[in-house]
Scaffold this motif. Structure first.
Motif, PDB file in Angstrom:
ATOM      1  N   ALA A 144       3.119  -2.219 -17.663  1.00  0.00           N
ATOM      2  CA  ALA A 144       2.440  -2.333 -16.910  1.00  0.00           C
ATOM      3  C   ALA A 144       0.817  -1.076 -17.366  1.00  0.00           C
ATOM      4  O   ALA A 144       1.060   0.132 -17.733  1.00  0.00           O
ATOM      5  N   LEU A 145       0.395  -1.779 -17.980  1.00  0.00           N
ATOM      6  CA  LEU A 145      -1.297  -1.477 -18.222  1.00  0.00           C
ATOM      7  C   LEU A 145      -1.606  -1.089 -17.729  1.00  0.00           C
ATOM      8  O   LEU A 145      -3.199  -1.762 -16.780  1.00  0.00           O
ATOM      9  N   VAL A 146      -2.328   0.080 -17.412  1.00  0.00           N
ATOM     10  CA  VAL A 146      -3.604   0.859 -16.064  1.00  0.00           C
ATOM     11  C   VAL A 146      -4.795   0.344 -16.800  1.00  0.00           C
ATOM     12  O   VAL A 146      -4.795   1.274 -17.875  1.00  0.00           O
ATOM     13  N   HIS A 190       0.754  -1.473   0.152  1.00  0.00           N
ATOM     14  CA  HIS A 190       0.240   0.211   0.207  1.00  0.00           C
ATOM     15  C   HIS A 190       0.801   1.351   0.592  1.00  0.00           C
ATOM     16  O   HIS A 190       1.841   1.187   1.172  1.00  0.00           O
ATOM     17  N   TYR A 191       0.060   2.112  -0.543  1.00  0.00           N
ATOM     18  CA  TYR A 191       1.627   3.197  -0.981  1.00  0.00           C
ATOM     19  C   TYR A 191       1.161   4.244  -0.968  1.00  0.00           C
ATOM     20  O   TYR A 191      -0.078   4.753  -0.489  1.00  0.00           O
ATOM     21  N   ASP A 192       1.595   5.518  -0.383  1.00  0.00           N
ATOM     22  CA  ASP A 192       0.901   6.558   0.087  1.00  0.00           C
ATOM     23  C   ASP A 192       0.213   7.876  -1.181  1.00  0.00           C
ATOM     24  O   ASP A 192      -0.169   8.120  -1.709  1.00  0.00           O
ATOM     25  N   ILE A 193       1.354   7.513  -2.014  1.00  0.00           N
ATOM     26  CA  ILE A 193       1.016   7.566  -3.694  1.00  0.00           C
ATOM     27  C   ILE A 193       1.024   6.541  -4.904  1.00  0.00           C
ATOM     28  O   ILE A 193       2.696   6.657  -4.999  1.00  0.00           O
ATOM     29  N   ILE A 194       0.794   6.823  -6.019  1.00  0.00           N
ATOM     30  CA  ILE A 194       1.040   6.408  -7.052  1.00  0.00           C
ATOM     31  C   ILE A 194       0.649   7.282  -8.198  1.00  0.00           C
ATOM     32  O   ILE A 194      -0.088   7.525  -8.335  1.00  0.00           O
ATOM     33  N   ILE A 195       1.792   6.916  -9.114  1.00  0.00           N
ATOM     34  CA  ILE A 195       1.943   8.080 -10.839  1.00  0.00           C
ATOM     35  C   ILE A 195       1.819   7.707 -11.514  1.00  0.00           C
ATOM     36  O   ILE A 195       2.789   6.584 -11.995  1.00  0.00           O
ATOM     37  N   ILE A 196       0.398   7.504 -12.657  1.00  0.00           N
ATOM     38  CA  ILE A 196       0.427   6.621 -13.443  1.00  0.00           C
ATOM     39  C   ILE A 196       0.913   7.671 -14.694  1.00  0.00           C
ATOM     40  O   ILE A 196       0.689   8.297 -14.826  1.00  0.00           O
ATOM     41  N   LEU A 220       3.651   3.444 -12.130  1.00  0.00           N
ATOM     42  CA  LEU A 220       3.751   2.152 -13.465  1.00  0.00           C
ATOM     43  C   LEU A 220       3.050   3.523 -14.225  1.00  0.00           C
ATOM     44  O   LEU A 220       3.029   4.382 -14.824  1.00  0.00           O
ATOM     45  N   GLU A 221       4.219   2.271 -15.187  1.00  0.00           N
ATOM     46  CA  GLU A 221       4.526   2.612 -17.082  1.00  0.00           C
ATOM     47  C   GLU A 221       4.389   1.970 -17.665  1.00  0.00           C
ATOM     48  O   GLU A 221       4.422   0.718 -17.590  1.00  0.00           O
ATOM     49  N   ARG A 222       3.177   2.106 -18.980  1.00  0.00           N
ATOM     50  CA  ARG A 222       2.792   0.909 -19.511  1.00  0.00           C
ATOM     51  C   ARG A 222       4.098   0.459 -20.289  1.00  0.00           C
ATOM     52  O   ARG A 222       4.119  -0.599 -20.867  1.00  0.00           O
ATOM     53  N   GLY A 223       5.347   1.059 -21.047  1.00  0.00           N
ATOM     54  CA  GLY A 223       6.097   0.678 -21.536  1.00  0.00           C
ATOM     55  C   GLY A 223       7.498   0.215 -20.843  1.00  0.00           C
ATOM     56  O   GLY A 223       7.343  -0.389 -19.324  1.00  0.00           O
ATOM     57  N   GLY A 224       8.309   0.330 -21.517  1.00  0.00           N
ATOM     58  CA  GLY A 224       9.738   0.098 -20.505  1.00  0.00           C
ATOM     59  C   GLY A 224      10.680   0.982 -21.179  1.00  0.00           C
ATOM     60  O   GLY A 224      10.253   1.891 -21.654  1.00  0.00           O
ATOM     61  N   TYR A 225      11.803   1.003 -21.097  1.00  0.00           N
ATOM     62  CA  TYR A 225      12.718   0.999 -21.502  1.00  0.00           C
ATOM     63  C   TYR A 225      13.440   1.275 -22.493  1.00  0.00           C
ATOM     64  O   TYR A 225      13.634   0.538 -23.376  1.00  0.00           O
ATOM     65  N   LEU A 226      13.552   2.811 -23.212  1.00  0.00           N
ATOM     66  CA  LEU A 226      13.155   2.942 -24.689  1.00  0.00           C
ATOM     67  C   LEU A 226      15.203   2.358 -24.798  1.00  0.00           C
ATOM     68  O   LEU A 226      15.944   2.911 -24.463  1.00  0.00           O
ATOM     69  N   PRO A 227      15.279   1.427 -25.705  1.00  0.00           N
ATOM     70  CA  PRO A 227      16.599   0.657 -25.860  1.00  0.00           C
ATOM     71  C   PRO A 227      17.491   1.528 -26.313  1.00  0.00           C
ATOM     72  O   PRO A 227      16.884   2.196 -27.454  1.00  0.00           O
ATOM     73  N   VAL A 233     -10.624   7.340  -4.422  1.00  0.00           N
ATOM     74  CA  VAL A 233     -10.249   6.166  -5.723  1.00  0.00           C
ATOM     75  C   VAL A 233      -9.990   5.307  -3.895  1.00  0.00           C
ATOM     76  O   VAL A 233      -8.608   5.549  -3.100  1.00  0.00           O
ATOM     77  N   THR A 234      -9.826   3.903  -4.568  1.00  0.00           N
ATOM     78  CA  THR A 234      -9.161   2.806  -3.722  1.00  0.00           C
ATOM     79  C   THR A 234      -7.890   1.953  -4.320  1.00  0.00           C
ATOM     80  O   THR A 234      -7.177   0.769  -4.092  1.00  0.00           O
ATOM     81  N   GLY A 235      -8.247   1.637  -5.839  1.00  0.00           N
ATOM     82  CA  GLY A 235      -7.405   1.042  -6.157  1.00  0.00           C
ATOM     83  C   GLY A 235      -7.290   1.165  -7.636  1.00  0.00           C
ATOM     84  O   GLY A 235      -7.824   1.675  -8.453  1.00  0.00           O
ATOM     85  N   VAL A 236      -5.623   0.814  -8.262  1.00  0.00           N
ATOM     86  CA  VAL A 236      -5.636   0.810  -9.688  1.00  0.00           C
ATOM     87  C   VAL A 236      -4.693  -0.339 -10.151  1.00  0.00           C
ATOM     88  O   VAL A 236      -4.404  -0.674 -10.116  1.00  0.00           O
ATOM     89  N   VAL A 237      -6.311  -0.675 -11.606  1.00  0.00           N
ATOM     90  CA  VAL A 237      -6.155  -2.062 -11.805  1.00  0.00           C
ATOM     91  C   VAL A 237      -5.224  -1.787 -13.003  1.00  0.00           C
ATOM     92  O   VAL A 237      -5.290  -1.298 -14.363  1.00  0.00           O
ATOM     93  N   VAL A 238      -4.293  -2.654 -13.033  1.00  0.00           N
ATOM     94  CA  VAL A 238      -3.102  -3.044 -13.621  1.00  0.00           C
ATOM     95  C   VAL A 238      -3.148  -4.439 -14.593  1.00  0.00           C
ATOM     96  O   VAL A 238      -3.781  -5.312 -14.318  1.00  0.00           O
ATOM     97  N   GLU A 239      -2.416  -4.782 -16.465  1.00  0.00           N
ATOM     98  CA  GLU A 239      -2.389  -5.503 -17.025  1.00  0.00           C
ATOM     99  C   GLU A 239      -1.609  -5.824 -16.986  1.00  0.00           C
ATOM    100  O   GLU A 239      -0.899  -4.595 -17.224  1.00  0.00           O
ATOM    101  N   ARG A 240      -0.395  -7.383 -16.885  1.00  0.00           N
ATOM    102  CA  ARG A 240       0.706  -6.953 -16.791  1.00  0.00           C
ATOM    103  C   ARG A 240       1.273  -8.616 -17.174  1.00  0.00           C
ATOM    104  O   ARG A 240       1.069  -9.048 -16.623  1.00  0.00           O
ATOM    105  N   ASN A 241       2.353  -8.614 -17.814  1.00  0.00           N
ATOM    106  CA  ASN A 241       2.798 -10.402 -17.885  1.00  0.00           C
ATOM    107  C   ASN A 241       1.102 -10.928 -17.971  1.00  0.00           C
ATOM    108  O   ASN A 241       1.555 -12.257 -17.798  1.00  0.00           O
TER     109      ASN A 241
END
Length: 515
Positions: free
Chosen positions: A233-235, A6-12, A35-42, A247-255
């Motif tokens: 992490a796709l929110v 449980h976090y103090d703050i989530i930044i999407i 939470l980042e949808r992508g990864g590091y740009l190669p 707000v109580t939850g951030v739903v993420v689709e990942r892997n």
């Protein structure tokens, strides 16, 4: 990484808004999750390839959106740590002081903001210093008052651009050194520094010397033990409590899995289009039209500027490598023969054969394009488009984003192009401009979403805005939006510095709130 569930703050999102906010909050000791949808740009050779970047669109997100007619298009969106700043041109200008007031345009009214320039000015200074903006105060005739000089000196013009600078001065204009965010040798001697290459504007920076959100903000924030990040992490939606007030939850689709993250405060910073889409997708019984949308403005008032690239053909070759060092705002608020604003002129990165091919008709001869590339002075023109509630972001039943957009306020942009054309013989160029990316004379099309803003506007009246002046949702106690969604007008300069400055401003508010 933090093991907290449980976090103090989530930044999407980790772009200009979310990445900067993370940097601001990191020293607080609060548990922060990015939470980042992508990864590091190669980092790879193709970072410097015009073919890979512009022809093959290698780094654009593999997504398809629809326009108002149901036609699919490939948007200029980049899902990476650092967001779209990974490929931006790093021109970092303040909005003009008058941009915060109501302005009459030929095509309608640009509304006043609920805050004044003076409210944002200290944060503009912080933003310029943080993002290594190089510039010179006092050159730009429309420049608003500033509390401090630029921390870094302006980037000098290369010879052909210096000639342009002097020719404009002879015509009675006031060109200025464009404020640009890069890191030079003296600023980071222990790391890769800007080499003034020809692959900056629109390209990823292979040497990490562009002042983008990943390099400047996210990476330093992650050095704090209280800050962690989940990539890929796709929110998909944001959940609320039964009353709908929090707000109580951030739903993420990942892997291939669905995960839910919880925090006391949630900040949305996915870019103006994706942020609006996320709020709309998060509709529930208490918020049937989407989160923060009792006013029905979420997704509406989409703006992206009237932008176009025009190539002037220099009578002698233009061997400039790093071209984006000059700007002209003499027509920003009007002209001697026009009482309404026209806009901003600057340069884009120097075009080469491959980048010209990306926007040229398929029958365009390669030899002619090569001659154009070697002689072109490549101008970028920006005029303001106006907030229209019918220009909006929608989410189809299958989850596809639809972007409904109709151009407006174009007369000022046409006149700006005419002003530039009228200068050509006086700046050592042929008499005709060559349109690039204009598609039979039109401005950059709907897929050009780089300057997106306005879809979750802020204001003092909950009936006409989604966010309050601190960018908190009127309808929810712990939901914020810090990308360009909050804009009420687009002005006629790049939105990046204002996104950054506002993220720093909201950061101060959140620090006070969390204490």
């Amino acid at each position: 990484m933090s093991t907290s569930t449980h976090y103090d703050i989530i930044i999407i999102g980790t772009g200009a808004g979310g990445g900067t906010l993370a940097y601001k909050l990191a020293p607080s000791g609060k548990e922060i999750l990015l939470l980042e949808r992508g990864g590091y740009l190669p980092r790879e050779k193709d970072n410097w390839s015009s073919r890979a970047v512009f022809v093959e669109s290698k780094y654009k997100a593999k997504v398809g959106w629809k326009d108002k007619n149901g036609n699919s298009f490939h948007p200029g969106i980049h899902y990476y740590v650092g967001g779209n700043t990974k490929v931006y041109g790093a021109a970092l200008l303040r909005f003009r002081r008058q941009d915060f007031e109501e302005i009459k345009h030929h095509g309608g009214i640009s509304p006043a903001w609920p805050i004044r320039y003076e409210d944002l000015e200290p944060y503009y200074t912080q933003a310029e210093h943080l993002y290594h903006v190089h510039g010179t105060r006092g050159e730009d005739s429309t420049e608003p008052p500033a509390g401090a000089p630029y921390k870094y000196p302006a980037l000098p013009h290369e010879p052909r651009i210096q000639e342009l600078h002097e020719d404009w001065q002879k015509l009675g204009y006031r060109p200025f050194h464009l404020p640009v965010g890069v890191m030079r040798d003296e600023e980071r001697p222990e790391r890769g520094a800007c080499i003034r290459c020809g692959t900056c504007d629109g390209f990823p920076c292979l040497v990490n010397a562009k002042a983008d959100a990943q390099v400047v903000c996210v990476d330093p924030a992650l050095k704090y033990p209280n800050v962690s990040m989940v990539t890929g992490a796709l929110v998909s939606r944001i959940e609320t409590n039964p009353s709908g007030r929090a707000v109580t939850g951030v739903v993420v689709e990942r892997n291939g899995q669905v995960e839910t993250y919880k925090a006391d405060i949630v900040v949305v910073s996915c870019g103006a289009i994706n942020s609006a889409a996320l709020l709309l997708r998060s509709a529930n019984d208490r918020h049937p039209n989407g989160l923060a949308n009792s006013s029905d403005v979420v997704g509406r008032h989409y703006m992206c500027h009237n932008n176009s690239v025009m190539l002037a053909i220099s009578k002698k070759p233009n061997p400039t490598v790093f071209q984006k060092t000059i700007g002209l705002n003499d027509f920003y608020s009007g002209s001697d023969d026009w009482d309404y604003p026209l806009g901003h002129i600057s340069m884009v990165g120097k075009q080469d054969l491959e980048s010209l091919r990306a926007g040229a008709p398929p029958f365009a001869p390669g030899l002619a394009l090569d001659v154009i590339a070697r002689h072109s002075l490549d101008f970028w023109m920006t005029s303001e488009d106006l907030p229209d509630p019918h220009n909006r972001v929608l989410v189809d039943r299958d989850g596809t984003i639809s972007l409904h957009y109709t151009e407006n306020n174009l007369e000022g942009h046409r006149r700006l192009a005419a002003k530039l054309k009228g200068m050509l013989e006086h700046i050592g160029c042929e008499r005709h401009l060559v349109p690039h990316h204009l598609y039979l004379g039109k401005k950059i099309p709907i897929a050009g979403t780089a300057h997106q803003c306005g879809t979750v506007r802020f204001g003092r009246d909950p009936k006409t805005s989604a966010l309050d002046v601190n960018c908190k949702a009127h309808d929810l106690d712990n939901l914020y939006v810090v990308d360009a969604s909050f804009f009420v007008s687009s002005t006629a300069v790049n939105p990046s510095l204002t996104i950054i400055a506002n993220a720093l401003r909201v950061g101060d508010h959140l620090l006070e709130r969390m204490q």
